[in-house]
Motif scaffolding. Structure first.
Motif, PDB file in Angstrom:
ATOM      1  N   ASN A  27     -23.999  26.135  15.108  1.00 23.55           N
ATOM      2  CA  ASN A  27     -24.791  26.701  13.930  1.00 23.55           C
ATOM      3  C   ASN A  27     -24.589  25.831  12.858  1.00 23.55           C
ATOM      4  N   LEU A  38     -20.834  25.765  12.219  1.00 23.85           N
ATOM      5  CA  LEU A  38     -20.008  26.538  12.979  1.00 23.85           C
ATOM      6  C   LEU A  38     -19.709  25.807  14.270  1.00 23.85           C
ATOM      7  N   TRP A  76     -16.149  27.722  10.563  1.00 26.23           N
ATOM      8  CA  TRP A  76     -17.016  26.928   9.738  1.00 26.23           C
ATOM      9  C   TRP A  76     -16.470  25.758   9.426  1.00 26.23           C
ATOM     10  N   LYS A  99     -26.567  33.422  18.750  1.00 24.33           N
ATOM     11  CA  LYS A  99     -26.346  34.255  17.911  1.00 24.33           C
ATOM     12  C   LYS A  99     -25.055  34.561  17.425  1.00 24.33           C
ATOM     13  N   LEU A 100     -23.789  33.693  17.717  1.00 21.10           N
ATOM     14  CA  LEU A 100     -22.644  33.508  17.562  1.00 21.10           C
ATOM     15  C   LEU A 100     -22.420  33.472  15.916  1.00 21.10           C
ATOM     16  N   GLU A 101     -21.870  34.514  15.715  1.00 16.21           N
ATOM     17  CA  GLU A 101     -21.310  34.305  14.223  1.00 16.21           C
ATOM     18  C   GLU A 101     -19.816  34.332  13.749  1.00 16.21           C
ATOM     19  N   SER A 102     -19.546  33.937  12.405  1.00 13.78           N
ATOM     20  CA  SER A 102     -17.865  33.913  12.022  1.00 13.78           C
ATOM     21  C   SER A 102     -18.186  33.819  10.605  1.00 13.78           C
ATOM     22  N   SER A 103     -17.085  34.237  10.080  1.00 14.34           N
ATOM     23  CA  SER A 103     -16.799  34.023   8.580  1.00 14.34           C
ATOM     24  C   SER A 103     -15.325  33.349   8.358  1.00 14.34           C
TER      25      SER A 103
END
Length: 299
Positions: A27, A38, A76, A99-103
């Motif tokens: 991302n 990302l 990120w 659809k992968l996400e991370s904070s």
């Protein structure tokens, strides 16, 4: 030639243990001053550089955090990939990967991008983590990448080489090639000196005041889109035009040429080195010429 980052791109870096790790971009977002990417750390960790056919590049490494437990190594990273990481190739993302996400924030996109798998290796080999962290942070680990081995700058030599570019060739890549042939006749050390000097000169021009004067795509505010690449290529044009133009523009940003670029300047040392030695050019300069690297210039 500098490559624009795309989703699915894979980059490798040298780990502190001398092996190679890799990350894959899943991302990206524009954070105003720069892009953020990302990436996931892959399960690749070997003595050889990865190739795009390695199946481990499709596997997300799972790190075991003392605080959060087991979780995928997704972070990120800020800014464009530095010269201390190497582009491997592109593997298109599938629907699930999109659809992968991370904070989680992992710092800048540099040599440390794939270290989650390294720290797992440290734990599995019963190496003292605190001692290893001290060594790595201090830069004394014997296997740290070679970007710490700098050569001296030589502006007199650099400008003498720049003056050999044949601007009658028309196309910027042909103009650059006219210098490649001359530089390839110099020693490998001198080619590195050329690259080191080029990086420093571009770094000096990396200021907000200069970015505001490049023409149609000038920097306006942090909230407006601004192409880091175009500004880098605009700075390349200034350097490519020679010592007098560079010094004039450096002292007075209003003299910045409008809507000009010379991307080909970035590949001259690499092509000359490969022509000279038939080896890949892996030298990393002391100064980073990527946009926003000069913190004082953007303060």
């Amino acid at each position: 030639m500098k490559k624009k980052v795309q989703l699915g791109d894979v980059y490798s870096s040298t780990l502190p243990n001398g092996m190679y790790g890799a990350v894959r971009v899943v991302n990206m977002v524009n954070e105003g001053k720069y892009m953020s990417y990302l990436v996931y750390t892959t399960t690749y960790m070997k003595e050889n550089k990865p190739t795009i056919e390695d199946t481990e590049l499709l596997e997300i490494f799972t790190e075991n955090s003392a605080i959060y437990g087991k979780q995928p190594a997704l972070d990120w990273l800020d800014k464009e990939p530095s010269k201390s990481v190497e582009y491997v190739g592109n593997i298109p993302l599938n629907e699930d990967e999109m659809k992968l996400e991370s904070s989680s924030y992992g710092g800048n996109f540099d040599v440390g991008c794939a270290t989650p798998i390294y720290w797992d290796w440290v734990r599995n080999n019963n190496i003292d983590i605190e001692q290893e962290e001290t060594k790595v942070n201090a830069g004394v680990n014997e296997n740290l990448p070679s970007e710490r081995e700098y050569v001296s700058r030589d502006e007199e030599f650099f400008w003498s080489m720049i003056s050999k570019m044949d601007w009658k060739q028309g196309d910027e890549w042909d103009i650059a090639d006219s210098l490649v042939d001359h530089l390839a006749k110099k020693s490998k050390g001198k080619i590195k000196v050329f690259e080191e000097t080029l990086a420093y000169l571009l770094y000096q021009l990396d200021t907000k005041q200069h970015a505001e004067q490049i023409g149609e795509h000038s920097y306006k505010t942090d909230n407006d889109f601004f192409s880091e690449d175009l500004f880098l290529y605009a700075r390349c044009y200034v350097v490519a035009k020679g010592k007098n133009v560079f010094q004039r523009v450096l002292q007075n940003p209003l003299e910045m040429p409008k809507d000009k670029e010379f991307e080909a300047l970035l590949s001259i040392a690499e092509e000359a080195y490969e022509q000279k030695a038939d080896l890949s050019f892996d030298y990393v300069s002391e100064y980073d010429y990527e946009t926003y690297s000069n913190d004082k210039g953007w303060a």
